[in-house]
Write a protein that holds these residues in place. Structure first.
Motif, PDB file in Angstrom:
ATOM      1  N   ASP A 271       0.816  -1.224   0.000  1.00 30.64           N
ATOM      2  CA  ASP A 271       0.000   0.000   0.000  1.00 30.64           C
ATOM      3  C   ASP A 271       0.849   1.274   0.000  1.00 30.64           C
ATOM      4  O   ASP A 271       0.361   2.345   0.360  1.00 30.64           O
ATOM      5  CB  ASP A 271      -0.949   0.022   1.218  1.00 30.64           C
ATOM      6  CG  ASP A 271      -1.963  -1.105   1.142  1.00 30.64           C
ATOM      7  OD1 ASP A 271      -2.394  -1.425   0.028  1.00 30.64           O
ATOM      8  OD2 ASP A 271      -2.310  -1.652   2.206  1.00 30.64           O
ATOM      9  N   ARG A 272       2.094   1.151  -0.399  1.00 27.98           N
ATOM     10  CA  ARG A 272       2.955   2.330  -0.510  1.00 27.98           C
ATOM     11  C   ARG A 272       3.376   2.512  -1.962  1.00 27.98           C
ATOM     12  O   ARG A 272       3.673   1.530  -2.647  1.00 27.98           O
ATOM     13  CB  ARG A 272       4.199   2.184   0.373  1.00 27.98           C
ATOM     14  CG  ARG A 272       3.898   2.139   1.866  1.00 27.98           C
ATOM     15  CD  ARG A 272       5.180   1.986   2.662  1.00 27.98           C
ATOM     16  NE  ARG A 272       4.934   1.961   4.097  1.00 27.98           N
ATOM     17  CZ  ARG A 272       5.883   1.856   5.014  1.00 27.98           C
ATOM     18  NH1 ARG A 272       7.159   1.746   4.638  1.00 27.98           N
ATOM     19  NH2 ARG A 272       5.583   1.853   6.299  1.00 27.98           N
ATOM     20  N   LEU A 273       3.394   3.771  -2.391  1.00 27.45           N
ATOM     21  CA  LEU A 273       3.799   4.069  -3.757  1.00 27.45           C
ATOM     22  C   LEU A 273       5.276   4.448  -3.801  1.00 27.45           C
ATOM     23  O   LEU A 273       5.772   5.183  -2.925  1.00 27.45           O
ATOM     24  CB  LEU A 273       2.972   5.232  -4.318  1.00 27.45           C
ATOM     25  CG  LEU A 273       1.519   4.943  -4.726  1.00 27.45           C
ATOM     26  CD1 LEU A 273       0.892   6.198  -5.306  1.00 27.45           C
ATOM     27  CD2 LEU A 273       1.444   3.797  -5.716  1.00 27.45           C
ATOM     28  N   TYR A 274       5.952   3.956  -4.837  1.00 27.71           N
ATOM     29  CA  TYR A 274       7.368   4.259  -5.002  1.00 27.71           C
ATOM     30  C   TYR A 274       7.615   4.816  -6.404  1.00 27.71           C
ATOM     31  O   TYR A 274       7.048   4.345  -7.391  1.00 27.71           O
ATOM     32  CB  TYR A 274       8.218   3.008  -4.795  1.00 27.71           C
ATOM     33  CG  TYR A 274       8.230   2.527  -3.359  1.00 27.71           C
ATOM     34  CD1 TYR A 274       9.187   2.990  -2.459  1.00 27.71           C
ATOM     35  CD2 TYR A 274       7.263   1.619  -2.913  1.00 27.71           C
ATOM     36  CE1 TYR A 274       9.188   2.551  -1.141  1.00 27.71           C
ATOM     37  CE2 TYR A 274       7.265   1.185  -1.594  1.00 27.71           C
ATOM     38  CZ  TYR A 274       8.226   1.655  -0.713  1.00 27.71           C
ATOM     39  OH  TYR A 274       8.223   1.227   0.592  1.00 27.71           O
ATOM     40  N   TYR A 275       8.456   5.816  -6.452  1.00 27.80           N
ATOM     41  CA  TYR A 275       8.844   6.462  -7.706  1.00 27.80           C
ATOM     42  C   TYR A 275      10.244   5.977  -8.061  1.00 27.80           C
ATOM     43  O   TYR A 275      11.195   6.154  -7.293  1.00 27.80           O
ATOM     44  CB  TYR A 275       8.840   7.980  -7.513  1.00 27.80           C
ATOM     45  CG  TYR A 275       9.122   8.792  -8.766  1.00 27.80           C
ATOM     46  CD1 TYR A 275       8.083   9.410  -9.455  1.00 27.80           C
ATOM     47  CD2 TYR A 275      10.415   8.953  -9.251  1.00 27.80           C
ATOM     48  CE1 TYR A 275       8.331  10.172 -10.588  1.00 27.80           C
ATOM     49  CE2 TYR A 275      10.663   9.699 -10.389  1.00 27.80           C
ATOM     50  CZ  TYR A 275       9.621  10.310 -11.053  1.00 27.80           C
ATOM     51  OH  TYR A 275       9.867  11.055 -12.179  1.00 27.80           O
ATOM     52  N   ASN A 276      10.386   5.364  -9.233  1.00 28.11           N
ATOM     53  CA  ASN A 276      11.674   4.822  -9.670  1.00 28.11           C
ATOM     54  C   ASN A 276      12.237   5.645 -10.824  1.00 28.11           C
ATOM     55  O   ASN A 276      11.589   5.777 -11.872  1.00 28.11           O
ATOM     56  CB  ASN A 276      11.500   3.373 -10.131  1.00 28.11           C
ATOM     57  CG  ASN A 276      10.788   2.516  -9.102  1.00 28.11           C
ATOM     58  OD1 ASN A 276      11.268   2.321  -8.001  1.00 28.11           O
ATOM     59  ND2 ASN A 276       9.613   2.014  -9.460  1.00 28.11           N
ATOM     60  N   LYS A 295      15.288   5.099  -5.953  1.00 25.98           N
ATOM     61  CA  LYS A 295      13.912   4.714  -5.667  1.00 25.98           C
ATOM     62  C   LYS A 295      13.414   5.536  -4.488  1.00 25.98           C
ATOM     63  O   LYS A 295      14.080   5.613  -3.453  1.00 25.98           O
ATOM     64  CB  LYS A 295      13.864   3.213  -5.328  1.00 25.98           C
ATOM     65  CG  LYS A 295      12.484   2.651  -5.050  1.00 25.98           C
ATOM     66  CD  LYS A 295      12.579   1.142  -4.817  1.00 25.98           C
ATOM     67  CE  LYS A 295      11.219   0.526  -4.570  1.00 25.98           C
ATOM     68  NZ  LYS A 295      11.307  -0.945  -4.381  1.00 25.98           N
ATOM     69  N   TYR A 296      12.258   6.170  -4.650  1.00 29.95           N
ATOM     70  CA  TYR A 296      11.754   7.085  -3.632  1.00 29.95           C
ATOM     71  C   TYR A 296      10.337   6.699  -3.228  1.00 29.95           C
ATOM     72  O   TYR A 296       9.477   6.442  -4.089  1.00 29.95           O
ATOM     73  CB  TYR A 296      11.723   8.519  -4.157  1.00 29.95           C
ATOM     74  CG  TYR A 296      13.048   9.018  -4.678  1.00 29.95           C
ATOM     75  CD1 TYR A 296      13.942   9.711  -3.858  1.00 29.95           C
ATOM     76  CD2 TYR A 296      13.421   8.791  -6.005  1.00 29.95           C
ATOM     77  CE1 TYR A 296      15.158  10.166  -4.337  1.00 29.95           C
ATOM     78  CE2 TYR A 296      14.635   9.241  -6.492  1.00 29.95           C
ATOM     79  CZ  TYR A 296      15.503   9.926  -5.652  1.00 29.95           C
ATOM     80  OH  TYR A 296      16.717  10.354  -6.142  1.00 29.95           O
ATOM     81  N   GLU A 297      10.096   6.672  -1.921  1.00 30.46           N
ATOM     82  CA  GLU A 297       8.726   6.484  -1.454  1.00 30.46           C
ATOM     83  C   GLU A 297       7.996   7.816  -1.559  1.00 30.46           C
ATOM     84  O   GLU A 297       8.512   8.869  -1.172  1.00 30.46           O
ATOM     85  CB  GLU A 297       8.703   5.993  -0.009  1.00 30.46           C
ATOM     86  CG  GLU A 297       7.289   5.726   0.487  1.00 30.46           C
ATOM     87  CD  GLU A 297       7.225   5.257   1.927  1.00 30.46           C
ATOM     88  OE1 GLU A 297       6.098   5.173   2.452  1.00 30.46           O
ATOM     89  OE2 GLU A 297       8.284   4.986   2.521  1.00 30.46           O
TER      90      GLU A 297
END
Length: 332
Positions: A271-276, A295-297
């Motif tokens: 349920d967490r979004l990550y930006y790659n 990689k960033y939450e």
């Protein structure tokens, strides 16, 4: 490039400009000047992650910065050093400052060499740490260091180091073109329709190259070594941009997309979004790996404000990557 390489470049350039007149002090001041542009990392202590990324290799890595601060530093140094030539000190600092971003322009991150123009120059021909560039350069710089100030060998060794390192940089453009051609042919043979193709060297070498391929719905990542005998294989990674939902309109999200030049995917874990950020690849050569280097939450507070928090990298992944790289460099 890494700090050691920039120190070596700065020292060699300082020696080339003023070594005959002031000896080892030219290397010393050159080495110091070679690290000054990277002081922009201080911004990370005063602003958010995304803004710090946007600032990095910006103003301090521009020709404007070099032209502005070289005479200021040159004037200050000429006031307390025995050698008083303001003009020569200025030339030393200008060339040592400006060669730093010129070298960085060859990496994937690139530099805003022409700041304030909003354009980041990135040739993507060399990894930020490349022993084939740094080690020969350092060797000849050390040989020059232990020669007398006016000895012909001192200038000879320093020039050889500059010539070899610069020649290697030029060679990387040819290697990149060869790798790019191989990726293009592989995509054509596999009848893959794509929108954009970018290539870059894998860590620590220019033998193994990687490609990011953008299609309508997904990204493809492939590797090619000059020792390969089998066809290039591409691994697919869904873009998943739709997972952002309304967050796509948030200012920080748009800012991050600009920073990554649109090369990004979104993943959802627990349920967490990550930006790659795809530009810098993965910490693994294993198929279907999801551990991207950057990689960033994506976090959203109660007021709807978005922040990006970089995930902690696993040292074991880095160790495994080195082993995998060594095996993959030797061919598929």
């Amino acid at each position: 490039m890494d700090s050691l390489t920039q120190i070596i470049l700065g020292a060699a350039v300082g020696e080339a400009v003023l070594g005959r007149k002031i000896g080892n002090k030219a290397m010393l001041y050159g080495a110091i000047a070679g690290t000054i542009p990277d002081l922009d990392i201080i911004s990370s202590y005063f602003t958010d992650t995304v803004s710090a990324l946007e600032i990095h290799r910006g103003f301090t890595h521009s020709i404007f910065f070099s032209a502005l601060f070289a005479p200021i530093i040159g004037w200050l140094v000429s006031k307390y050093e025995k050698y008083k030539s303001f003009k020569n000190w200025t030339w030393l600092f200008f060339w040592c400052l400006v060669t730093h971003p010129i070298l960085d322009a060859h990496t994937t991150w690139g530099t805003q060499l022409f700041w304030p123009l909003d354009y980041r120059l990135a040739f993507r021909t060399i990894f930020v740490i490349d022993p084939l560039y740094t080690v020969p350069f350092l060797t000849f710089l050390l040989l020059a260091l232990f020669q007398k100030r006016t000895a012909p060998k001192r200038r000879f060794y320093n020039n050889v180091g500059l010539i070899i390192s610069s020649s290697y940089l030029l060679l990387t453009f040819g290697l990149k073109a060869m790798a790019y051609n191989q990726f293009e042919m592989a995509l054509k043979k596999q009848q893959i329709d794509y929108v954009e193709l970018e290539t870059k060297p894998s860590p620590f070498n220019t033998v193994l190259w990687s490609a990011n391929v953008s299609t309508k719905e997904q990204y493809l990542i492939g590797y090619y070594s000059f020792f390969d005998e089998n066809p290039i294989q591409f691994e697919a990674y869904p873009k998943n941009h739709e997972l952002l939902g309304d967050l796509i309109h948030k200012e920080k999200v748009q800012q991050m997309i600009r920073v990554s030049k649109g090369w990004y995917s979104i993943t959802e874990e627990k349920d967490r979004l990550y930006y790659n950020d795809l530009r810098f690849g993965l910490l693994s050569l294993q198929p279907k790996a999801q551990n991207f280097v950057f990689k960033y939450e994506i976090k959203v507070d109660d007021l709807g404000q978005v922040t990006f928090v970089e995930t902690v990298k696993n040292r074991e992944d880095a160790k495994q990557l080195l082993k995998d790289l060594w095996m993959r460099i030797k061919g598929n």
